[in-house]
Write a protein that holds these residues in place. Structure first.
Motif, mmCIF file in Angstrom:
data_model
loop_
_atom_site.group_PDB
_atom_site.id
_atom_site.type_symbol
_atom_site.label_atom_id
_atom_site.label_comp_id
_atom_site.label_asym_id
_atom_site.label_seq_id
_atom_site.Cartn_x
_atom_site.Cartn_y
_atom_site.Cartn_z
ATOM 1 N N ALA A 141 0.832 -1.202 0.000
ATOM 2 C CA ALA A 141 0.000 0.000 0.000
ATOM 3 C C ALA A 141 0.872 1.261 0.000
ATOM 4 O O ALA A 141 0.546 2.247 -0.676
ATOM 5 C CB ALA A 141 -0.929 0.001 1.205
ATOM 6 N N LEU A 142 1.976 1.246 0.729
ATOM 7 C CA LEU A 142 2.881 2.399 0.733
ATOM 8 C C LEU A 142 3.532 2.612 -0.626
ATOM 9 O O LEU A 142 3.688 3.750 -1.077
ATOM 10 C CB LEU A 142 3.947 2.227 1.807
ATOM 11 C CG LEU A 142 3.483 2.379 3.251
ATOM 12 C CD1 LEU A 142 4.609 2.046 4.204
ATOM 13 C CD2 LEU A 142 2.965 3.780 3.495
ATOM 14 N N VAL A 143 3.897 1.529 -1.301
ATOM 15 C CA VAL A 143 4.481 1.647 -2.637
ATOM 16 C C VAL A 143 3.458 2.207 -3.614
ATOM 17 O O VAL A 143 3.776 3.061 -4.446
ATOM 18 C CB VAL A 143 5.025 0.277 -3.103
ATOM 19 C CG1 VAL A 143 5.357 0.290 -4.577
ATOM 20 C CG2 VAL A 143 6.247 -0.094 -2.298
ATOM 21 N N VAL A 144 2.227 1.766 -3.522
ATOM 22 C CA VAL A 144 1.174 2.267 -4.407
ATOM 23 C C VAL A 144 0.918 3.748 -4.144
ATOM 24 O O VAL A 144 0.807 4.541 -5.085
ATOM 25 C CB VAL A 144 -0.115 1.433 -4.251
ATOM 26 C CG1 VAL A 144 -1.293 2.107 -4.910
ATOM 27 C CG2 VAL A 144 0.090 0.046 -4.819
ATOM 28 N N LEU A 145 0.862 4.140 -2.886
ATOM 29 C CA LEU A 145 0.652 5.555 -2.559
ATOM 30 C C LEU A 145 1.803 6.425 -3.047
ATOM 31 O O LEU A 145 1.586 7.515 -3.592
ATOM 32 C CB LEU A 145 0.480 5.721 -1.050
ATOM 33 C CG LEU A 145 -0.919 5.530 -0.513
ATOM 34 C CD1 LEU A 145 -0.893 5.464 1.002
ATOM 35 C CD2 LEU A 145 -1.807 6.659 -0.966
ATOM 36 N N ALA A 146 3.021 5.954 -2.878
ATOM 37 C CA ALA A 146 4.171 6.722 -3.341
ATOM 38 C C ALA A 146 4.184 6.832 -4.857
ATOM 39 O O ALA A 146 4.480 7.896 -5.411
ATOM 40 C CB ALA A 146 5.465 6.078 -2.851
ATOM 41 N N SER A 147 3.850 5.761 -5.558
ATOM 42 C CA SER A 147 3.863 5.816 -7.019
ATOM 43 C C SER A 147 2.756 6.710 -7.559
ATOM 44 O O SER A 147 2.963 7.426 -8.550
ATOM 45 C CB SER A 147 3.758 4.412 -7.606
ATOM 46 O OG SER A 147 2.529 3.827 -7.287
ATOM 47 N N VAL A 148 1.617 6.726 -6.924
ATOM 48 C CA VAL A 148 0.538 7.624 -7.355
ATOM 49 C C VAL A 148 0.929 9.083 -7.100
ATOM 50 O O VAL A 148 0.704 9.954 -7.957
ATOM 51 C CB VAL A 148 -0.789 7.266 -6.653
ATOM 52 C CG1 VAL A 148 -1.822 8.361 -6.810
ATOM 53 C CG2 VAL A 148 -1.325 5.952 -7.181
ATOM 54 N N GLY A 149 1.534 9.359 -5.960
ATOM 55 C CA GLY A 149 1.966 10.723 -5.662
ATOM 56 C C GLY A 149 3.054 11.215 -6.602
ATOM 57 O O GLY A 149 2.982 12.321 -7.131
ATOM 58 N N VAL A 150 4.057 10.382 -6.841
ATOM 59 C CA VAL A 150 5.145 10.768 -7.738
ATOM 60 C C VAL A 150 4.639 10.881 -9.171
ATOM 61 O O VAL A 150 5.023 11.788 -9.914
ATOM 62 C CB VAL A 150 6.313 9.768 -7.625
ATOM 63 C CG1 VAL A 150 7.331 9.962 -8.727
ATOM 64 C CG2 VAL A 150 6.970 9.895 -6.274
ATOM 65 N N GLY A 151 3.756 9.976 -9.570
ATOM 66 C CA GLY A 151 3.194 10.038 -10.918
ATOM 67 C C GLY A 151 2.362 11.285 -11.147
ATOM 68 O O GLY A 151 2.444 11.906 -12.214
ATOM 69 N N SER A 152 1.597 11.679 -10.147
ATOM 70 C CA SER A 152 0.785 12.891 -10.315
ATOM 71 C C SER A 152 1.665 14.137 -10.335
ATOM 72 O O SER A 152 1.402 15.079 -11.091
ATOM 73 C CB SER A 152 -0.264 12.986 -9.211
ATOM 74 O OG SER A 152 0.348 13.083 -7.953
ATOM 75 N N LEU A 153 2.728 14.166 -9.535
ATOM 76 C CA LEU A 153 3.673 15.289 -9.604
ATOM 77 C C LEU A 153 4.350 15.356 -10.967
ATOM 78 O O LEU A 153 4.498 16.431 -11.547
ATOM 79 C CB LEU A 153 4.752 15.137 -8.531
ATOM 80 C CG LEU A 153 4.492 15.733 -7.177
ATOM 81 C CD1 LEU A 153 5.636 15.388 -6.238
ATOM 82 C CD2 LEU A 153 4.311 17.210 -7.250
ATOM 83 N N GLY A 154 4.750 14.205 -11.488
ATOM 84 C CA GLY A 154 5.393 14.169 -12.798
ATOM 85 C C GLY A 154 4.462 14.593 -13.911
ATOM 86 O O GLY A 154 4.853 15.327 -14.824
ATOM 87 N N PHE A 155 3.216 14.145 -13.848
ATOM 88 C CA PHE A 155 2.244 14.508 -14.877
ATOM 89 C C PHE A 155 1.953 16.004 -14.841
ATOM 90 O O PHE A 155 1.867 16.659 -15.886
ATOM 91 C CB PHE A 155 0.961 13.699 -14.688
ATOM 92 C CG PHE A 155 -0.040 13.917 -15.770
ATOM 93 C CD1 PHE A 155 0.161 13.377 -17.029
ATOM 94 C CD2 PHE A 155 -1.182 14.658 -15.542
ATOM 95 C CE1 PHE A 155 -0.755 13.584 -18.040
ATOM 96 C CE2 PHE A 155 -2.097 14.870 -16.545
ATOM 97 C CZ PHE A 155 -1.887 14.324 -17.796
ATOM 98 N N TYR A 156 1.825 16.553 -13.639
ATOM 99 C CA TYR A 156 1.573 17.987 -13.500
ATOM 100 C C TYR A 156 2.739 18.806 -14.049
ATOM 101 O O TYR A 156 2.548 19.774 -14.784
ATOM 102 C CB TYR A 156 1.343 18.325 -12.024
ATOM 103 C CG TYR A 156 1.016 19.775 -11.773
ATOM 104 C CD1 TYR A 156 -0.293 20.232 -11.909
ATOM 105 C CD2 TYR A 156 1.989 20.680 -11.395
ATOM 106 C CE1 TYR A 156 -0.603 21.558 -11.674
ATOM 107 C CE2 TYR A 156 1.690 21.997 -11.169
ATOM 108 C CZ TYR A 156 0.387 22.441 -11.300
ATOM 109 O OH TYR A 156 0.096 23.745 -11.080
ATOM 110 N N ALA A 157 3.948 18.401 -13.703
ATOM 111 C CA ALA A 157 5.126 19.145 -14.161
ATOM 112 C C ALA A 157 5.316 19.005 -15.664
ATOM 113 O O ALA A 157 5.717 19.952 -16.337
ATOM 114 C CB ALA A 157 6.367 18.653 -13.426
#
Length: 85
Positions: A12-28
């Motif tokens: 669950a922590l890996v999934v949360l981290a990947s969603v957070g990093v992915g959304s930051l990357g997509f936004y940038a």
């Protein structure tokens, strides 16, 4: 706590981290901006940095070492290089 429960929490922590990093990357990558003041001071080229973050998430999801190398290069270059255009 059983081993299965601990593994589920780690997953669950890996999934949360990947969603957070992915959304930051997509936004940038799409907006050419980085959210937050500390990141704006650190990141010089947001599109390159965002592409690196998206590649990091893709390498995590596909367990690919060949995607990890260009992801790290793009992320570091996004911190170091100024945009030329």
């Amino acid at each position: 706590m059983a081993f299965g429960s601990l593994l589920l929490v780690a997953w669950a922590l890996v999934v949360l981290a990947s969603v957070g990093v992915g959304s930051l990357g997509f936004y940038a990558f799409t907006r050419n901006r980085v959210p937050g003041r500390p990141l704006r001071r650190l990141v010089r080229n947001p599109r390159l940095w965002g592409l690196g973050l998206l590649l990091l998430v893709a390498s995590l999801l596909t367990h690919s070492w060949t995607l990890l190398a260009p992801a790290l290069v793009c992320t570091v270059c996004g911190h170091a290089l100024k945009p030329t255009g």
